[in-house]
Design a protein around this motif. Structure first.
Motif, mmCIF file in Angstrom:
data_model
loop_
_atom_site.group_PDB
_atom_site.id
_atom_site.type_symbol
_atom_site.label_atom_id
_atom_site.label_comp_id
_atom_site.label_asym_id
_atom_site.label_seq_id
_atom_site.Cartn_x
_atom_site.Cartn_y
_atom_site.Cartn_z
ATOM 1 N N SER A 94 -17.218 -0.897 -62.956
ATOM 2 C CA SER A 94 -18.604 -1.236 -63.249
ATOM 3 C C SER A 94 -18.752 -2.726 -63.523
ATOM 4 C CB SER A 94 -19.094 -0.432 -64.454
ATOM 5 O OG SER A 94 -18.338 -0.785 -65.591
ATOM 6 N N GLY A 95 -17.773 -3.522 -63.104
ATOM 7 C CA GLY A 95 -17.822 -4.956 -63.346
ATOM 8 C C GLY A 95 -19.004 -5.627 -62.671
ATOM 9 N N GLY A 96 -19.346 -5.174 -61.469
ATOM 10 C CA GLY A 96 -20.473 -5.753 -60.743
ATOM 11 C C GLY A 96 -21.796 -5.470 -61.427
ATOM 12 N N LEU A 97 -21.953 -4.240 -61.906
ATOM 13 C CA LEU A 97 -23.186 -3.887 -62.597
ATOM 14 C C LEU A 97 -23.312 -4.629 -63.920
ATOM 15 C CD1 LEU A 97 -23.309 -0.034 -61.985
ATOM 16 C CD2 LEU A 97 -24.678 -1.800 -60.899
ATOM 17 N N LYS A 98 -22.197 -4.772 -64.618
ATOM 18 C CA LYS A 98 -22.231 -5.520 -65.880
ATOM 19 C C LYS A 98 -22.611 -6.971 -65.637
ATOM 20 C CE LYS A 98 -18.878 -2.860 -68.510
ATOM 21 N NZ LYS A 98 -17.551 -2.875 -69.143
ATOM 22 N N LEU A 99 -22.075 -7.543 -64.578
ATOM 23 C CA LEU A 99 -22.380 -8.938 -64.268
ATOM 24 C C LEU A 99 -23.859 -9.112 -63.951
ATOM 25 C CD1 LEU A 99 -21.319 -11.807 -63.785
ATOM 26 C CD2 LEU A 99 -20.938 -11.147 -61.409
ATOM 27 N N ILE A 100 -24.411 -8.232 -63.132
ATOM 28 C CA ILE A 100 -25.837 -8.309 -62.789
ATOM 29 C C ILE A 100 -26.687 -8.122 -64.038
ATOM 30 C CG2 ILE A 100 -27.692 -7.117 -61.541
ATOM 31 C CD1 ILE A 100 -25.609 -6.579 -59.325
ATOM 32 N N PHE A 101 -26.295 -7.183 -64.898
ATOM 33 C CA PHE A 101 -27.031 -6.941 -66.133
ATOM 34 C C PHE A 101 -26.992 -8.164 -67.043
ATOM 35 C CE2 PHE A 101 -27.280 -5.107 -70.465
ATOM 36 C CZ PHE A 101 -28.552 -4.554 -70.374
ATOM 37 N N GLY A 108 -29.547 -12.883 -69.430
ATOM 38 C CA GLY A 108 -29.524 -14.336 -69.632
ATOM 39 C C GLY A 108 -30.762 -15.023 -69.080
ATOM 40 N N PHE A 109 -31.205 -14.570 -67.906
ATOM 41 C CA PHE A 109 -32.397 -15.162 -67.289
ATOM 42 C C PHE A 109 -33.636 -14.886 -68.134
ATOM 43 C CE2 PHE A 109 -35.888 -15.055 -64.134
ATOM 44 C CZ PHE A 109 -35.826 -16.379 -63.739
ATOM 45 N N ILE A 110 -33.778 -13.658 -68.606
ATOM 46 C CA ILE A 110 -34.926 -13.327 -69.459
ATOM 47 C C ILE A 110 -34.846 -14.103 -70.773
ATOM 48 C CG2 ILE A 110 -35.993 -11.461 -70.797
ATOM 49 C CD1 ILE A 110 -35.287 -9.597 -68.443
ATOM 50 N N GLY A 111 -33.643 -14.235 -71.309
ATOM 51 C CA GLY A 111 -33.483 -15.021 -72.535
ATOM 52 C C GLY A 111 -33.851 -16.484 -72.336
#
Length: 117
Positions: free
Chosen positions: A49-56, A61-64
């Motif tokens: 699930s590394g890819g999903l964690k990275l996208i999340f 970060g972008f919203i922050g």
């Protein structure tokens, strides 16, 4: 003679694979006949699930970033800068749409604004 050599090579390959597996740990058990048997421990694979964690994390970060910018600059100045971007090139227009104020960003900016000010 060739058969004996082939069997020997196969046994060496099997022992090599077993030895490589035992570098991650092993267990020993005594069988009913009194023989000590050494077996490699089973390794667990980590879920992929590394890819999903990275996208999340990138989305968070972008919203922050948007919320921190909105809280620091203020909504009036933020919207003025977005309108400047909307009149620019295609890439700037896409950036303006991505940086637009949405309900999540506004809620986070409200809570961050209390801390920043």
């Amino acid at each position: 003679m060739v058969e004996t050599h082939d069997h020997f090579v196969n046994r060496l390959n099997t022992l090599g694979r077993k030895h490589a597996k035992m570098t991650h740990g092993y267990t020993t058990k005594v069988g009913k006949d009194g023989l000590i048997v050494v077996k490699p421990k089973r390794t667990r694979r980590a879920p992929r699930s590394g890819g999903l964690k990275l996208i999340f994390l990138v989305a968070i970060g972008f919203i922050g970033f948007k919320a921190f910018t909105l809280a620091t600059v203020g909504p009036v100045t933020y919207n003025e800068r977005l309108s400047t971007l909307q009149n620019g090139t295609i890439i700037e227009q896409a950036g303006a749409k991505a940086m637009a104020i949405d309900p999540v960003t506004e809620a986070v900016a409200g809570s961050v604004g209390k801390i920043v000010r």
